[in-house]
Design an enzyme around this catalytic site. Structure first.
Site, PDB file in Angstrom:
ATOM      1  N   HIS A 183      -6.994  -3.582  -2.115  1.00 56.71           N
ATOM      2  CA  HIS A 183      -7.060  -2.999  -0.864  1.00 56.71           C
ATOM      3  C   HIS A 183      -7.994  -3.739   0.202  1.00 56.71           C
ATOM      4  O   HIS A 183      -7.801  -3.781   1.301  1.00 56.71           O
ATOM      5  CB  HIS A 183      -7.333  -1.262  -1.067  1.00 56.71           C
ATOM      6  CG  HIS A 183      -6.480  -0.592  -1.677  1.00 56.71           C
ATOM      7  ND1 HIS A 183      -4.984  -0.442  -1.242  1.00 56.71           N
ATOM      8  CD2 HIS A 183      -6.232   0.347  -2.697  1.00 56.71           C
ATOM      9  CE1 HIS A 183      -4.394   0.391  -1.818  1.00 56.71           C
ATOM     10  NE2 HIS A 183      -5.138   0.690  -2.727  1.00 56.71           N
ATOM     11  N   ARG A 207      -8.037  10.060 -11.647  1.00 56.10           N
ATOM     12  CA  ARG A 207      -6.521  10.235 -11.869  1.00 56.10           C
ATOM     13  C   ARG A 207      -6.009   9.349 -12.930  1.00 56.10           C
ATOM     14  O   ARG A 207      -5.010   9.441 -13.721  1.00 56.10           O
ATOM     15  CB  ARG A 207      -5.549  10.174 -10.545  1.00 56.10           C
ATOM     16  CG  ARG A 207      -5.698   8.910  -9.824  1.00 56.10           C
ATOM     17  CD  ARG A 207      -5.438   8.986  -8.231  1.00 56.10           C
ATOM     18  NE  ARG A 207      -5.586   7.636  -7.582  1.00 56.10           N
ATOM     19  CZ  ARG A 207      -6.592   7.624  -6.638  1.00 56.10           C
ATOM     20  NH1 ARG A 207      -7.429   8.836  -6.564  1.00 56.10           N
ATOM     21  NH2 ARG A 207      -6.534   6.667  -5.894  1.00 56.10           N
ATOM     22  N   THR A 213      -0.906   5.444  -7.031  1.00 54.85           N
ATOM     23  CA  THR A 213      -1.502   5.497  -8.457  1.00 54.85           C
ATOM     24  C   THR A 213      -1.466   6.602  -9.322  1.00 54.85           C
ATOM     25  O   THR A 213      -0.929   6.259 -10.221  1.00 54.85           O
ATOM     26  CB  THR A 213      -3.319   5.339  -7.978  1.00 54.85           C
ATOM     27  OG1 THR A 213      -3.427   4.051  -7.423  1.00 54.85           O
ATOM     28  CG2 THR A 213      -3.861   5.470  -9.267  1.00 54.85           C
ATOM     29  N   ASP A 247       0.553   0.467 -12.748  1.00 62.05           N
ATOM     30  CA  ASP A 247       1.044   1.892 -11.778  1.00 62.05           C
ATOM     31  C   ASP A 247       1.645   1.478 -10.643  1.00 62.05           C
ATOM     32  O   ASP A 247       2.455   2.401 -10.480  1.00 62.05           O
ATOM     33  CB  ASP A 247      -0.291   2.796 -11.562  1.00 62.05           C
ATOM     34  CG  ASP A 247      -1.441   1.955 -10.910  1.00 62.05           C
ATOM     35  OD1 ASP A 247      -1.432   0.747 -10.772  1.00 62.05           O
ATOM     36  OD2 ASP A 247      -2.305   2.668 -10.218  1.00 62.05           O
ATOM     37  N   HIS A 248       1.608   0.232 -10.277  1.00 58.27           N
ATOM     38  CA  HIS A 248       2.394  -0.078  -8.896  1.00 58.27           C
ATOM     39  C   HIS A 248       2.027  -1.623  -8.793  1.00 58.27           C
ATOM     40  O   HIS A 248       0.937  -2.218  -9.376  1.00 58.27           O
ATOM     41  CB  HIS A 248       2.249   0.821  -7.855  1.00 58.27           C
ATOM     42  CG  HIS A 248       0.543   0.886  -7.452  1.00 58.27           C
ATOM     43  ND1 HIS A 248      -0.011  -0.178  -6.876  1.00 58.27           N
ATOM     44  CD2 HIS A 248      -0.167   1.710  -7.641  1.00 58.27           C
ATOM     45  CE1 HIS A 248      -1.375   0.129  -6.849  1.00 58.27           C
ATOM     46  NE2 HIS A 248      -1.495   1.385  -7.182  1.00 58.27           N
TER      47      HIS A 248
END
Length: 568
Positions: free
Chosen positions: A318, A177, A92, A361-362
Site C-alpha cells: 500500500h 481481522r 483482507t 488473502d488477495h
C-alpha cells in the site's frame, strides 16, 4: 557400560534388559526432539496467509531466495501456480474468511472490510462486536471485536467439532481481522496492537490474558526496534528496483519516510511503524512460536490447528507499491522469516508431522503512475469522496428524477442509495438503481456497474465479471450498485490512506482483475509430494482440501473442491 552389563546377564534376562534400556533411551530421545515417524494424521495443521502476496512474487525473486523458506515450499511441497479468487471484492477480511470457510462472500457474509448498514446509517467493521472489548481496556462503541459476523463455520471449527474439542485452534496476526476470522468461532485469536506495541485479544476469547502472553507483552516486543532502522537485507545492486527508491506517489509516514534506510524512531509512533514494516512479520512469527511452545500445539493426541497471518507485504504494498525497493526487500525478508518458522516447526513438532498450507488473502496492483510510465496503459485515481460530492452522477440524477440527494454513502465497492428519500419522492428503487448503474459507467475509469435489483431479478448476462459480483453479493450487507473500476484505476485510495494519516497510498487492491485475484497456493510437510501444478484452482479449495485430508466435515458454507494432488 550398559552394553557390558547386559552381555554378562543370562539370555532371558539379557532380552528383558535390552528391551528396558531401549525403551529408556527412546523416552529420553523423544523428550528432546519430536517423533520422526509420520503418523496417519498430522499432529499440527499450519495455515499461513501472507497478506497481499500476489501469486508471481515468490517466483519473481526465486534466484535470490535461500533454502528453507519459499524454496522449501516450491521444491518439497505442492505449488499451485494458477490460483485465483472467484469473487469481485478482493479485500483482507473477505479473503481471510474465504480461505478458512471454502465459501464465497455471498455465503460467509464478510463482503468487505466494512459495510454500510442501511438500518442504522453506520459503517460496520467486519469483526465489530460491542459485546466484547479488548482485555484491559474500557468498552467503547465500535471498538469491541469477535468472529460473530462470520456466517459460516471454518475448518478449525469443524476440527474441534469432529472430536468433541480435543483439537485446539489458535490464530495470530499483525491485524485483528487477520487473526479473528481465521480463528473461527471456536478458536482463540491474538493480534498486534499498533498503539500498544503488544499482542492483544478480546473478552470473546478470555477474561484475562494467559500468563505466558502477559509475560511476552511485558517484554515490550515493539521496543526491540526503537532507535533502529529498516535497512536493505542484501547489497543494493542485487535488487531489481534499486533505481526506483523515491517516487512522488509513494507514501511518507513520519520518521519512516519513503527512502532507505527507514527509521523506526523512538517515540509514541514507533509501535505504529513497526506494525507497517517487515518487523511485524518477525514479531508475529515470534509470537506464533511462543503459542506452539506454551499451548503445546502438536503435542496432544488430536490434530491441532494454527493460523498465522503475516501483514507486512500488504502494508508495504500500500505504502510503496508491489514493484518497489521496499516491497522487494519485504519478500526477501519474509523468505528468511518463513525459514526460521519452518525450522522451529521441524524441531518441535517435526515437518513430517505438520501439514502446512500457505496462500494469500488477495493479490495487489501496480501503482497507476507506474503502469502508465512503464507500459503506457490508461490508469488513474478517484478521490475517495468523489461520489459524495457534487459530480456528474448527481447532475444526471437531478435531471432525471429532480433530486440530487439520492446517494447516501460510498463504501467500496458499493454505492448505497437513500431509499427513504427515494420513497418520499415517489420513485421506484429499482429504476433509480438501474439508472445509477447505467450513468456511472459513463465516467472515466469505471468499467462496469451492476445494480442490486438486476442481481435479485436475475437480469444480467452471465459474464466472468458478473459471476464474480454474484459471488460477492449478500442480501443484507451488499450495497445498491456494485462498481468495478477499469484496470489500474483506483476509486478508494484516499479513504484508506486517511485511516493511516496519509494523503494517499501508492497502491490499493479490491478489484476483480487478475492482479488482485492472483495468489499462490502451497501445501507442504506430512505426506505432501513435491510437484508443481499449473491448472486453474481457487483459494476456496484450501479449506475442503484440509478437511478432506483430516477426514472431517467441510465448513458449512463451503463450495470448494479438494485439491487432488494433495489429498490423493
Amino acid at each position: 557400560m550398559i552394553s557390558k552389563f547386559v552381555s554378562l546377564a543370562p539370555r532371558c534376562v539379557r532380552y528383558a534388559l535390552a528391551l528396558f534400556f531401549s525403551t529408556l533411551l527412546s523416552i529420553e530421545a523423544s523428550a528432546s526432539e519430536p517423533e520422526r515417524s509420520t503418523s496417519k494424521a498430522p499432529k499440527l495443521v499450519v495455515l499461513i496467509t501472507v497478506d497481499q502476496l500476489r501469486g508471481d512474487l515468490p517466483m519473481r525473486y526465486r534466484e535470490r531466495l535461500e533454502s528453507g523458506g519459499f524454496r522449501y515450499l516450491m521444491e518439497q511441497g505442492t505449488h499451485y501456480t494458477n490460483a485465483h479468487y472467484r469473487h469481485a471484492n478482493t479485500e483482507t477480511a473477505v479473503g481471510h474468511s474465504t480461505l478458512v470457510t471454502g465459501a464465497d462472500p455471498s455465503r460467509h457474509g464478510i463482503v468487505t472490510n466494512e459495510w454500510f448498514d442501511q438500518k442504522t446509517g453506520e459503517i460496520v467493521y467486519n469483526t465489530e462486536d460491542d459485546r466484547h472489548h479488548l482485555i484491559g481496556q474500557a468498552p467503547k462503541a465500535h471498538q469491541g471485536v469477535s468472529p460473530r459476523n462470520l456466517q459460516s463455520s471454518t475448518v478449525g471449527d469443524e476440527l474441534i467439532l469432529s472430536n468433541a474439542g480435543q483439537s485446539r485452534v489458535f490464530s495470530v496476526s499483525g491485524k485483528d481481522r487477520g487473526a479473528i476470522l481465521p480463528g473461527g468461532h471456536a478458536g482463540n485469536a491474538f493480534w498486534y496492537s499498533k498503539s500498544l506495541g503488544q499482542f492483544v485479544t478480546s473478552t470473546y476469547y478470555y477474561s484475562e490474558y494467559p500468563q505466558w502472553v502477559a509475560d511476552w507483552n511485558a517484554s515490550k516486543p515493539a521496543d526491540r526496534y526503537r532507535g533502529k532502522q529498516w535497512k536493505l537485507s542484501q547489497p543494493r545492486e542485487n535488487y531489481f528496483a534499486k533505481e526506483i527508491d523515491d517516487r512522488p506517489y509513494e507514501a511518507s509516514l513520519g520518521s519512516l519516510g519513503r527512502t532507505f534506510p527507514h527509521n523506526y524512531g523512538d517515540d509514541k509512533y514507533t509501535p505504529l511503524l513497526v506494525g507497517l514494516t517487515p518487523a511485524i512479520d518477525e514479531l508475529t512469527i515470534d509470537f506464533a512460536k511462543q503459542t506452539i511452545k506454551n499451548e503445546k500445539l502438536g503435542a496432544g493426541g488430536a490434530t491441532d490447528f494454527l493460523a498465522v497471518s503475516l501483514s507486512a507485504a500488504d502494508y508495504v504494498g500500500h505504502l510503496f507499491g508491489p514493484s518497489s525497493l521496499e516491497s522487494e526487500d519485504t519478500i526477501l525478508r519474509l523468505d528468511r522469516t518463513l525459514a526460521s518458522f519452518f525450522e522451529y516447526l521441524d524441531k518441535t513438532v517435526g515437518l513430517e508431522n505438520t501439514l502446512i498450507a500457505l496462500s494469500a488473502d488477495h493479490g495487489g496492483p501496480e501503482a497507476p503512475e507506474y503502469i502508465a510510465s512503464r507500459i503506457g496503459m490508461d490508469a488513474g485515481r478517484y478521490p475517495f469522496d468523489h461520489f459524495m460530492q457534487p459530480n456528474e452522477l448527481t447532475v444526471a440524477l437531478k435531471e432525471r428524477f429532480g433530486r440530487d440527494d439520492l446517494i447516501r454513502a460510498h463504501s467500496h465497492p458499493y454505492l448505497h442509495l437513500d431509499y427513504k428519500a427515494i420513497r418520499e419522492a415517489g420513485l421506484s428503487p429499482s429504476e433509480v438503481e438501474r439508472f445509477v448503474a447505467a450513468e456511472v459507467v459513463k465516467l472515466p475509469g469505471i468499467a462496469y456497474a451492476m445494480s442490486r435489483s438486476e442481481l435479485l431479478d436475475g437480469q444480467y448476462v452471465d459474464t466472468p465479471i458478473q459471476r464474480q459480483i454474484r459471488r460477492s453479493f449478500h442480501l443484507e450487507r451488499s450495497g445498491s450498485v456494485h462498481l468495478v473500476p477499469k484496470q489500474y484505476w483506483f476509486m478508494h485510495s484516499t479513504g484508506e490512506a486517511a485511516k493511516m494519516g496519509l494523503p494517499g497510498l501508492a497502491a490499493i487492491h479490491g478489484s476483480p482483475w487478475s492482479y488482485d485475484t492472483y495468489v499462490p497456493i502451497f501445501f507442504a510437510g506430512h505426506n505432501v509430494k513435491a510437484q508443481t501444478v499449473d491448472r486453474r484452482v481457487a483459494p476456496t479449495d484450501i479449506a475442503p482440501t484440509i478437511s478432506n485430508y483430516l477426514g472431517i466435515k467441510y465448513p458449512s458454507g463451503n463450495i470448494g473442491n479438494p485439491l487432488i494432488e494433495v489429498t490423493k
